[in-house]
Design a protein around this motif. Sequence first.
Motif, mmCIF file in Angstrom:
data_model
loop_
_atom_site.group_PDB
_atom_site.id
_atom_site.type_symbol
_atom_site.label_atom_id
_atom_site.label_comp_id
_atom_site.label_asym_id
_atom_site.label_seq_id
_atom_site.Cartn_x
_atom_site.Cartn_y
_atom_site.Cartn_z
ATOM 1 N N ASN A 67 0.830 -1.202 0.000
ATOM 2 C CA ASN A 67 0.000 0.000 0.000
ATOM 3 C C ASN A 67 0.867 1.255 0.000
ATOM 4 N N TRP A 68 1.901 1.259 0.836
ATOM 5 C CA TRP A 68 2.813 2.404 0.885
ATOM 6 C C TRP A 68 3.543 2.576 -0.442
ATOM 7 N N MET A 69 4.003 1.478 -1.017
ATOM 8 C CA MET A 69 4.713 1.536 -2.291
ATOM 9 C C MET A 69 3.803 2.089 -3.387
ATOM 10 N N GLY A 70 2.582 1.595 -3.436
ATOM 11 C CA GLY A 70 1.633 2.083 -4.435
ATOM 12 C C GLY A 70 1.301 3.547 -4.254
ATOM 13 N N THR A 71 1.182 3.976 -2.995
ATOM 14 C CA THR A 71 0.892 5.376 -2.713
ATOM 15 C C THR A 71 2.034 6.282 -3.165
ATOM 16 N N GLN A 72 3.268 5.859 -2.925
ATOM 17 C CA GLN A 72 4.421 6.662 -3.342
ATOM 18 C C GLN A 72 4.465 6.825 -4.862
ATOM 19 N N ILE A 73 4.245 5.743 -5.571
ATOM 20 C CA ILE A 73 4.274 5.790 -7.035
ATOM 21 C C ILE A 73 3.101 6.603 -7.571
ATOM 22 N N THR A 74 1.932 6.419 -6.983
ATOM 23 C CA THR A 74 0.743 7.155 -7.415
ATOM 24 C C THR A 74 0.897 8.649 -7.168
ATOM 25 N N ASP A 75 1.452 9.016 -6.014
ATOM 26 C CA ASP A 75 1.679 10.440 -5.723
ATOM 27 C C ASP A 75 2.642 11.072 -6.718
ATOM 28 N N PHE A 76 3.695 10.336 -7.087
ATOM 29 C CA PHE A 76 4.644 10.850 -8.063
ATOM 30 C C PHE A 76 3.971 11.043 -9.416
ATOM 31 N N MET A 77 3.176 10.081 -9.832
ATOM 32 C CA MET A 77 2.482 10.201 -11.118
ATOM 33 C C MET A 77 1.446 11.324 -11.079
ATOM 34 N N TYR A 78 0.766 11.484 -9.954
ATOM 35 C CA TYR A 78 -0.197 12.578 -9.818
ATOM 36 C C TYR A 78 0.507 13.930 -9.937
ATOM 37 N N GLN A 79 1.677 14.035 -9.325
ATOM 38 C CA GLN A 79 2.460 15.271 -9.416
ATOM 39 C C GLN A 79 2.874 15.540 -10.863
ATOM 40 N N LEU A 80 3.283 14.513 -11.579
ATOM 41 C CA LEU A 80 3.648 14.694 -12.984
ATOM 42 C C LEU A 80 2.462 15.156 -13.821
ATOM 43 N N TRP A 81 1.318 14.528 -13.631
ATOM 44 C CA TRP A 81 0.145 14.872 -14.453
ATOM 45 C C TRP A 81 -0.431 16.240 -14.092
#
Length: 89
Positions: A67-81
């Motif tokens: 869950n933590w790993m997915g959140t970190q990756i999702t937050d990074f992608m959200y920041q990019l978009w």
Amino acid sequence: MDASVVSNIIREGLFIVIKVSAPILLVSLITGLIVSVFQTVTSIQEQTLTFVPKVLLTFAGIILLGNWMGTQITDFMYQLWTNFSIYIR
């Protein structure tokens, strides 16, 4: 978009990869070290002995930290978009 923005995105992406993969790699490393010490102490030279504990503990680490790993990756992608309009200038 200039070279500094691209460099910053790459730097942040590599940092996310390291941050997300480090816990799982550490679990695997520590498990292998413990099993190797056990093999040395007991003089068991079975090469496949390290495989099962590593797989089980790595899987447990993914379950616990997924869950933590997915959140970190999702937050990074959200920041990019969300900053996409800045990048296309």
